[in-house]
Motif scaffolding. Sequence first.
Motif, mmCIF file in Angstrom:
data_model
loop_
_atom_site.group_PDB
_atom_site.id
_atom_site.type_symbol
_atom_site.label_atom_id
_atom_site.label_comp_id
_atom_site.label_asym_id
_atom_site.label_seq_id
_atom_site.Cartn_x
_atom_site.Cartn_y
_atom_site.Cartn_z
ATOM 1 N N SER A 1 -13.709 -90.811 9.877
ATOM 2 C CA SER A 1 -13.398 -90.009 10.984
ATOM 3 C C SER A 1 -14.508 -90.834 12.116
ATOM 4 N N PHE A 2 -14.120 -90.639 13.486
ATOM 5 C CA PHE A 2 -15.128 -91.201 14.546
ATOM 6 C C PHE A 2 -16.201 -90.595 14.447
ATOM 7 N N ALA A 3 -16.544 -89.189 14.237
ATOM 8 C CA ALA A 3 -17.639 -88.418 13.857
ATOM 9 C C ALA A 3 -18.607 -89.250 12.758
ATOM 10 N N GLN A 4 -17.905 -89.652 11.727
ATOM 11 C CA GLN A 4 -18.938 -90.090 10.886
ATOM 12 C C GLN A 4 -19.192 -91.587 11.329
ATOM 13 N N LYS A 5 -18.262 -92.525 11.917
ATOM 14 C CA LYS A 5 -18.665 -93.673 12.310
ATOM 15 C C LYS A 5 -19.854 -93.632 13.339
ATOM 16 N N VAL A 6 -19.820 -92.658 14.252
ATOM 17 C CA VAL A 6 -20.909 -92.904 15.210
ATOM 18 C C VAL A 6 -21.966 -91.990 14.772
ATOM 19 N N GLU B 1 -17.008 -73.688 28.783
ATOM 20 C CA GLU B 1 -15.696 -73.610 28.144
ATOM 21 C C GLU B 1 -15.136 -74.954 28.453
ATOM 22 N N GLN B 2 -14.973 -75.234 29.491
ATOM 23 C CA GLN B 2 -14.303 -76.425 30.188
ATOM 24 C C GLN B 2 -15.071 -77.727 29.673
ATOM 25 N N VAL C 1 -15.503 -82.565 26.165
ATOM 26 C CA VAL C 1 -16.496 -83.214 25.414
ATOM 27 C C VAL C 1 -15.783 -83.431 23.711
ATOM 28 N N GLU C 2 -15.220 -82.395 23.367
ATOM 29 C CA GLU C 2 -14.594 -82.657 21.997
ATOM 30 C C GLU C 2 -13.311 -83.336 22.005
ATOM 31 N N ALA C 3 -12.615 -83.507 23.131
ATOM 32 C CA ALA C 3 -11.642 -84.471 23.476
ATOM 33 C C ALA C 3 -12.228 -85.647 23.431
ATOM 34 N N VAL C 4 -13.057 -86.117 23.938
ATOM 35 C CA VAL C 4 -13.703 -87.485 23.783
ATOM 36 C C VAL C 4 -14.247 -87.831 22.517
ATOM 37 N N LEU C 5 -14.925 -86.899 22.012
ATOM 38 C CA LEU C 5 -15.361 -87.164 20.463
ATOM 39 C C LEU C 5 -14.576 -87.074 19.473
ATOM 40 N N SER D 1 -12.760 -81.422 16.971
ATOM 41 C CA SER D 1 -12.792 -80.079 17.154
ATOM 42 C C SER D 1 -12.620 -79.260 16.102
ATOM 43 N N PRO D 2 -13.357 -78.048 15.903
ATOM 44 C CA PRO D 2 -14.443 -77.530 16.844
ATOM 45 C C PRO D 2 -15.573 -78.310 16.487
#
Length: 583
Positions: free
Chosen positions: A112-117, A164-165, A170-174, A177-178
């Motif tokens: 996943s992207f989260a693991q990569k960065v 909330e916004q 931010v979650e969309a860019v990263l 989610s969540p």
Amino acid sequence: MNSITLRKIWHRDAFRIGIFFERDFSVISVLKKHKAEFSRTKLCWYVDYTTANYQLLLTLFPDLKIVKSVVHSEPTLVTDSGSRDLSPIASSAIQLGTSSLGNPEHTKNVISFAQKVRLQLLANVGKYWVFKMHYHQEVKAQLLKIKGVYWNTNYKCYMALRHEQVKKEVEAVLQTSPFFGTDYLHKDVSYIGEKIKVLPHYEAINFMEVYVPKLVAVHEKIKRFSMAKYSKTKDCYLLPAAPLVLESLQLQFEPMKIMFLVDLPKDYLQKKHLPNRKQLDLNKTQETILSTLPEKAQPFMRAMVDTLLALNYSSSTLRTYCGSFHQFLKAFDYQNPEAVERGAIVRYLGSLMSRGLSATSGHSMVNSIQFYYQQVLGKKEFELRLPRPKKEKKLPSVLTMEECLRIFQVVDNPKHKLLLLIGYGAGLRVSEIVQLKWSDILFEEQKIHIKNAKGKKDRMVMLPYSIVTSLQLYRELYKGKHYVFEGQFAGEPYSTGSVQQVMRNALKTSGLEKKATVHTLRHSFATHLLENGTDIRYIQQFLGHSSIKTTTIYTHLTKTAVDKIQSPLDRMVDINSKKKLED
């Protein structure tokens, strides 16, 4: 030359060839010439992972070492305290730049992207979610475009407003989610009943002891005070015993509704206990310089630092001279400089020049050596005649008035626009912009008093009429007490790095292809004054140049006179065209 090691690294969303070595100006100069870049996250220089670059490095540094490995894959999440380094360089040079089809060494794992960065959520600080990740240029740009998200330079992390916004964007860019919780700002919990105790510190009466409750949010907030020190023996924070510091503490913790118990003797808090920024900067510079030296070289460097401080040199000069002197000591295995012969010094400087060291770095090296022998060792009667490398004569980059206007027009933030306008309109250095105080702006005289600038000189510059109203409105809007452009915390100036980032963002948004910095605006200010017919002696005073020779460089940049000169080729073509028309 010290040993150089190559290692395959994953950096900025791609594989690179990492070049690891102990700091050496000669190696750095060679790498810069071949467009290598430095990574602060990996603490190494790097180039693209290609066969051409690999062969070039082998040619430049024949004795380099290559860390070999069998298996190579993209980075995976590291959960332990092990190394963050990735798979080293390929065991076969021919694999560089080749296709990964049928090659087991380049098998990709689906991650996943989260693991990569290495995405990581930290404890909340006040009204912000805090998270950090490895550098990713595109993602960073997208994050900073979101209103409510900013980068904290001191702690190298992102801070996002608990809204909330903001969470959704931010979650969309990263692509995760969540990621944040649902602890939005309106659900913030106060700490009613918690107490902060402030007691005297009798071991050093210029400090006070601050005891805080064991809450992460409270500790994170107090650690952000640049002057705070933690005492392990007393399990408390030590802060300067000044009225302004206590007042700032109470303001910072007021939203948390934490009670302050101040038990200090009368007149214990003194304004004189507050260290100035110069003192803090010099202390930090000294610690950095001495921490990088081996023990046997400490006495030589301490003598250098003490002499520079005694002669009231700035922290910038301290860093430059001591950095060059460190390289000199290292080249001679940290032996006593008094035992080094003049011929050996000349050969050392010649070897630096032959390896591509820039003339500016060469002059810094010569100056530092001269300073040590003449000022530190006191050999006034002995003049060490060292060869001076010839300095390159480079023309500074300059923007036209139209290009300057394009940059100003794309900046929407009032503070950001005003600091660029005042930098160009008064020809200020970036350090002068951030150190500008309201007391320095003389509205009635239409002048700005620049204090303690480069070379410890004061000067008067013009205050542009066009920004007077904007300055007054800005003062009412931001209500700064001391500095015109305050930083993240009240009472502290904006950082020079933030100003440069404002300029980079504006340049990118404007679509200009020229390379420019905040200092380019200063060059443009001088050039445009000269084109308008202003006497060069006045420009010298505005810029704060000691010598008129420094200012005369702008005479080579003005286009008014140059535009009137016609190339002989153009004249030849014009004459030929005219004859054809007559025929």
